[in-house]
Design a protein around this motif. Structure first.
Motif, PDB file in Angstrom:
ATOM      1  N   UNK A  78      -2.682   4.358   3.083  1.00 57.40           N
ATOM      2  CA  UNK A  78      -1.856   5.328   2.761  1.00 57.40           C
ATOM      3  C   UNK A  78      -2.463   6.606   2.906  1.00 57.40           C
ATOM      4  N   UNK A  79      -1.614   7.493   3.546  1.00 63.72           N
ATOM      5  CA  UNK A  79      -2.184   8.997   3.844  1.00 63.72           C
ATOM      6  C   UNK A  79      -1.365   9.988   3.167  1.00 63.72           C
ATOM      7  N   UNK A  80      -2.066  10.977   2.423  1.00 64.98           N
ATOM      8  CA  UNK A  80      -1.539  12.054   1.900  1.00 64.98           C
ATOM      9  C   UNK A  80      -2.145  13.263   2.211  1.00 64.98           C
ATOM     10  N   UNK A  81      -1.476  14.526   2.201  1.00 67.85           N
ATOM     11  CA  UNK A  81      -1.910  15.850   2.560  1.00 67.85           C
ATOM     12  C   UNK A  81      -2.060  16.798   1.415  1.00 67.85           C
ATOM     13  N   UNK A  82      -3.098  17.594   1.385  1.00 67.15           N
ATOM     14  CA  UNK A  82      -3.254  18.561   0.369  1.00 67.15           C
ATOM     15  C   UNK A  82      -2.160  19.768   0.503  1.00 67.15           C
TER      16      UNK A  82
END
Length: 324
Positions: free
Chosen positions: A320-324
């Motif tokens: 799972x990838x998430x951005x700031x």
């Protein structure tokens, strides 16, 4: 060389927003590499110091099995001796590596995991933190995909020694494995473009705290790449194993994908998205000549690969990838 050399890392960090790190890291690294702290460390250091001083004719970090040198650079006797030296660092868990024609067939086909996520990432020119990095396999793959600097942390000295052995031949490339935990690093100040945490979250009692620690190291527009065990289920579904999970100690929380995505959003990450969900098979994780202990085939219920020996759902991993 009997220990990893981090002076080049300290020099590189001095030119970044992490310029305050070297002074704080030196003493912690020295303590971690004190032979009094680990009974095998002196023996490993001796092996490192005795490794042959041979420069590989080529290094290819883009290959699934990173290729370091050619088989014709060693005689059969030299190759046999090097195999024995490298096996002093058994078990080898992350890999594979192809070293002067020696195939280090590690427990994990880590290249399979890397290939599931690499096309979703742009690592060119990035400064990366890799938490729980093992012997640095992924760090070298990250350099092969264009990363500028990889700082890995792993407190298991055996894996750090494997990294040091490989570095002896790979040369002074910008992939470093520090013998530390995430908690040992100076307080996060947003010094990294990308942070990886692969195979760590389920070993943390408080997953939100772990996510907050990872996020603190991300700079503006940074990206968190999280890989962990998951179960089937809706939001708020979490498996909390009693005792062990697949014979592993300290497995505290295995969420559903929806729950995991929710945790990441709660931690303040945006554009959270799952890029892969894959069951772990006995072809991907298994005993080999380089890891002769029990592995996944021994952790599953006999005759039923969908359950662990404890009766839990068999391992499934998500990225799972998430951005700031």
């Amino acid at each position: 060389m009997s220990d990893p050399d981090y002076e080049a890392l300290y020099s590189a960090l001095a030119k970044t927003p992490l310029s305050h790190w070297p002074n704080r890291l030196r003493s912690k690294v020295e303590v971690a590499l004190d032979p009094a702290r680990h009974g095998n460390l002196r023996a490993w250091q001796t092996v490192l110091g005795d490794l042959p001083g041979i420069t590989p004719s080529s290094v290819d970090l883009t290959a699934d099995c990173p290729r370091i040198g050619d088989s014709n650079q060693l005689s059969s006797e030299e190759r046999e001796r090097l195999v024995g030296q490298l096996k002093a660092f058994h078990p080898w868990r992350k890999g594979p590596f192809c070293l002067f024609g020696i195939h280090l067939d590690t427990e994990w086909r880590s290249d399979w995991k890397w290939n599931r996520l690499r096309d979703t990432l742009d690592l060119k020119g990035k400064r990366i933190l890799d938490v729980g990095c093992g012997n640095g396999y992924y760090g070298w793959r990250m350099l092969g995909d264009g990363a500028d600097l990889v700082v890995g942390v792993d407190p298991t000295l055996r894996f750090v020694m494997q990294y040091a052995a490989l570095t002896r031949f790979v040369g002074p490339l910008a992939n470093y494995v520090l013998p530390l935990r995430l908690e040992d690093l100076p307080e996060g100040n947003g010094g990294f473009d990308t942070v990886f945490s692969m195979g760590v979250l389920y070993h943390r009692r408080n997953p939100l705290e772990h996510l907050a620690q990872l996020k603190a190291h991300l700079g503006k527009d940074g990206q968190l790449v999280l890989e962990t065990l998951v179960i089937e289920g809706e939001t708020n579904s979490v498996l909390v194993p009693e005792g062990r999970y697949a014979k592993m100690r300290n497995v505290w929380n295995i969420p559903s994908v929806a729950t995991l995505e929710g945790w990441m959003r709660e931690a303040g990450l945006r554009d959270v998205h799952t890029v892969d969900v894959t069951p772990t098979t006995v072809e991907e994780q298994r005993p080999t000549e380089w890891m002769t202990f029990h592995s996944l085939p021994h952790f599953l219920e006999p005759g039923n690969p969908k359950r662990t020996v404890e009766g839990h759902p068999a391992p499934v991993r998500a990225v799972v990838i998430g951005d700031l």
